[in-house]
Design a protein around this motif. Structure first.
Motif, short mmCIF file in Angstrom:
data_model
loop_
_atom_site.label_atom_id
_atom_site.label_comp_id
_atom_site.label_asym_id
_atom_site.label_seq_id
_atom_site.Cartn_x
_atom_site.Cartn_y
_atom_site.Cartn_z
N GLN A 158 0.85 -1.20 0.00
CA GLN A 158 0.00 0.00 0.00
C GLN A 158 0.89 1.25 0.00
O GLN A 158 1.97 1.25 0.59
N ASN A 159 0.39 2.28 -0.67
CA ASN A 159 1.17 3.51 -0.82
C ASN A 159 0.57 4.67 -0.04
O ASN A 159 0.78 5.84 -0.37
N MET A 160 -0.19 4.35 1.01
CA MET A 160 -0.88 5.39 1.78
C MET A 160 -0.26 5.60 3.16
O MET A 160 -0.84 6.30 4.00
N ASN A 161 0.87 4.96 3.41
CA ASN A 161 1.54 5.07 4.71
C ASN A 161 0.65 4.58 5.86
O ASN A 161 0.71 5.10 6.98
N HIS A 162 -0.17 3.58 5.56
CA HIS A 162 -1.09 3.05 6.57
C HIS A 162 -0.37 2.17 7.57
O HIS A 162 0.51 1.38 7.22
N GLU A 163 -0.78 2.28 8.83
CA GLU A 163 -0.20 1.44 9.88
C GLU A 163 -0.82 0.05 9.90
O GLU A 163 -0.16 -0.94 10.13
N TYR A 164 -2.12 -0.02 9.68
CA TYR A 164 -2.85 -1.27 9.82
C TYR A 164 -2.98 -1.95 8.47
O TYR A 164 -3.33 -1.32 7.47
N MET A 165 -2.70 -3.27 8.45
CA MET A 165 -2.92 -4.07 7.25
C MET A 165 -3.50 -5.42 7.66
O MET A 165 -3.30 -5.87 8.80
N SER A 166 -4.21 -6.03 6.74
CA SER A 166 -4.94 -7.25 7.08
C SER A 166 -5.12 -8.12 5.85
O SER A 166 -5.14 -7.60 4.73
N TRP A 167 -5.27 -9.41 6.08
CA TRP A 167 -5.59 -10.35 5.02
C TRP A 167 -6.93 -11.03 5.33
O TRP A 167 -7.18 -11.45 6.47
N TYR A 168 -7.77 -11.14 4.28
CA TYR A 168 -9.04 -11.84 4.37
C TYR A 168 -9.10 -12.87 3.25
O TYR A 168 -8.48 -12.70 2.20
N ARG A 169 -9.87 -13.91 3.48
CA ARG A 169 -10.21 -14.82 2.40
C ARG A 169 -11.72 -14.82 2.20
O ARG A 169 -12.48 -14.67 3.17
N GLN A 170 -12.11 -14.95 0.94
CA GLN A 170 -13.53 -14.92 0.59
C GLN A 170 -13.92 -16.24 -0.04
O GLN A 170 -13.33 -16.66 -1.05
N ASP A 171 -14.89 -16.90 0.55
CA ASP A 171 -15.35 -18.18 0.04
C ASP A 171 -16.86 -18.14 -0.16
O ASP A 171 -17.58 -17.50 0.63
N PRO A 172 -17.35 -18.79 -1.20
CA PRO A 172 -18.79 -18.76 -1.49
C PRO A 172 -19.61 -19.20 -0.28
O PRO A 172 -19.34 -20.22 0.33
N GLY A 173 -20.62 -18.41 0.02
CA GLY A 173 -21.50 -18.75 1.13
C GLY A 173 -20.95 -18.45 2.50
O GLY A 173 -21.63 -18.68 3.51
N LEU A 174 -19.72 -17.96 2.58
CA LEU A 174 -19.09 -17.67 3.87
C LEU A 174 -18.72 -16.21 4.05
O LEU A 174 -18.33 -15.80 5.13
N GLY A 175 -18.78 -15.43 2.99
CA GLY A 175 -18.35 -14.05 3.10
C GLY A 175 -16.84 -13.95 3.23
O GLY A 175 -16.11 -14.82 2.77
N LEU A 176 -16.36 -12.88 3.85
CA LEU A 176 -14.92 -12.69 4.06
C LEU A 176 -14.58 -13.00 5.51
O LEU A 176 -15.30 -12.59 6.43
N ARG A 177 -13.46 -13.67 5.69
CA ARG A 177 -12.99 -13.99 7.04
C ARG A 177 -11.54 -13.56 7.17
O ARG A 177 -10.74 -13.77 6.26
N GLN A 178 -11.22 -12.99 8.31
CA GLN A 178 -9.87 -12.46 8.50
C GLN A 178 -8.87 -13.57 8.81
O GLN A 178 -9.12 -14.43 9.65
N ILE A 179 -7.71 -13.50 8.16
CA ILE A 179 -6.66 -14.50 8.35
C ILE A 179 -5.63 -14.00 9.37
O ILE A 179 -5.37 -14.65 10.39
N TYR A 180 -5.03 -12.86 9.09
CA TYR A 180 -4.05 -12.21 9.96
C TYR A 180 -4.21 -10.71 9.81
O TYR A 180 -4.71 -10.23 8.80
#
Lengths: 112, 116
Positions: B25-47
């Motif tokens: 990211q090029n916005m100098n953001h402190e917070y970053m996160s990973w999500y996975r998206q699966d059919p019927g489950l929406g997005l879930r946070q990984i780390y």
């Protein structure tokens, strides 16, 4: 724990029809609530948000009101367009502020 | 242009072959996160990561690793991918975290991973 429940899709509407996508949540306290939209082949974009009870978020003709008494945040639009076809996600922010908790998503298809 | 980029956008691999999905990211953001998206489950946070060298598990961390050596980058590492990790992965960033004043999270375009 935290959870978000959205109405099952797909939702199929004709152009200029009224849209409602229901969203209810379970959470401790009063979390901030969001609607995100995902257009085909793209990432998620924030559509609107509300931070406290009775707040109304609005953007691009979409609206949602934070209803504490019914723990709901239903998305509405008075007149949908073909370009509104997308997947819509309701979400809440967890207590620590470290994660969004998403619903399963609702696919909207608008035909002309 | 402010953005979150991910690479690759599409990846087909085989079980057990280590892979890394990059996020920047090029916005100098402190917070970053990973999500996975699966059919019927929406997005879930990984780390997620609150800042450089600070990472923590989300709801579905099993089988994944992350690192945050620089503020702008937050790679997702699959040491030994398995078919159940076939999914659409999104990286997100924001300028911080707050419960009372929600800070907008910006999402990358997604990486579609298939593990055979």
């Amino acid at each position: 724990g935290n959870s978000v429940t959205q109405m099952e899709g797909p939702v199929t509407l004709s152009e200029e029809a009224f849209l409602t996508i229901n969203c209810t949540y379970t959470a401790t306290g009063y979390p901030s609530l969001f609607w995100y939209v995902q257009y085909p082949g793209e990432g998620l974009q924030l559509l609107l948000k509300a931070t406290k009870a009775d707040d109304k978020g609005s953007n691009k003709g979409f609206e949602a009101t934070y209803r504490k008494e019914t723990t709901s945040f239903h998305l509405e639009k008075g007149s949908v367009q073909v370009s509104d076809s997308a997947v819509y996600f309701c979400a809440l922010m967890n207590q620590a502020g470290t994660a969004l908790i998403f619903g399963k998503g609702t696919t909207l298809s608008v035909s002309s | 242009e402010a953005q979150v980029t991910q690479n690759p956008r599409y990846l087909i691999t085989v079980t057990g072959k280590k892979l890394t999905v990059t996020c920047s990211q090029n916005m100098n953001h402190e917070y970053m996160s990973w999500y996975r998206q699966d059919p019927g489950l929406g997005l879930r946070q990984i780390y997620y990561s609150m800042n450089v060298e600070v990472t923590d598990k989300g709801d579905v961390p099993e089988g994944y690793k992350v690192s945050r050596k620089e503020k702008r980058n937050f790679p997702l590492i699959l040491e030994s991918p398995s078919p159940n990790q076939t999914s659409l992965y999104f990286c997100a960033s924001s300028s911080g975290t707050s419960v009372s004043i929600p800070v907008q999270q910006y999402f990358g375009p997604g990486t579609r991973l298939t593990v055979t």
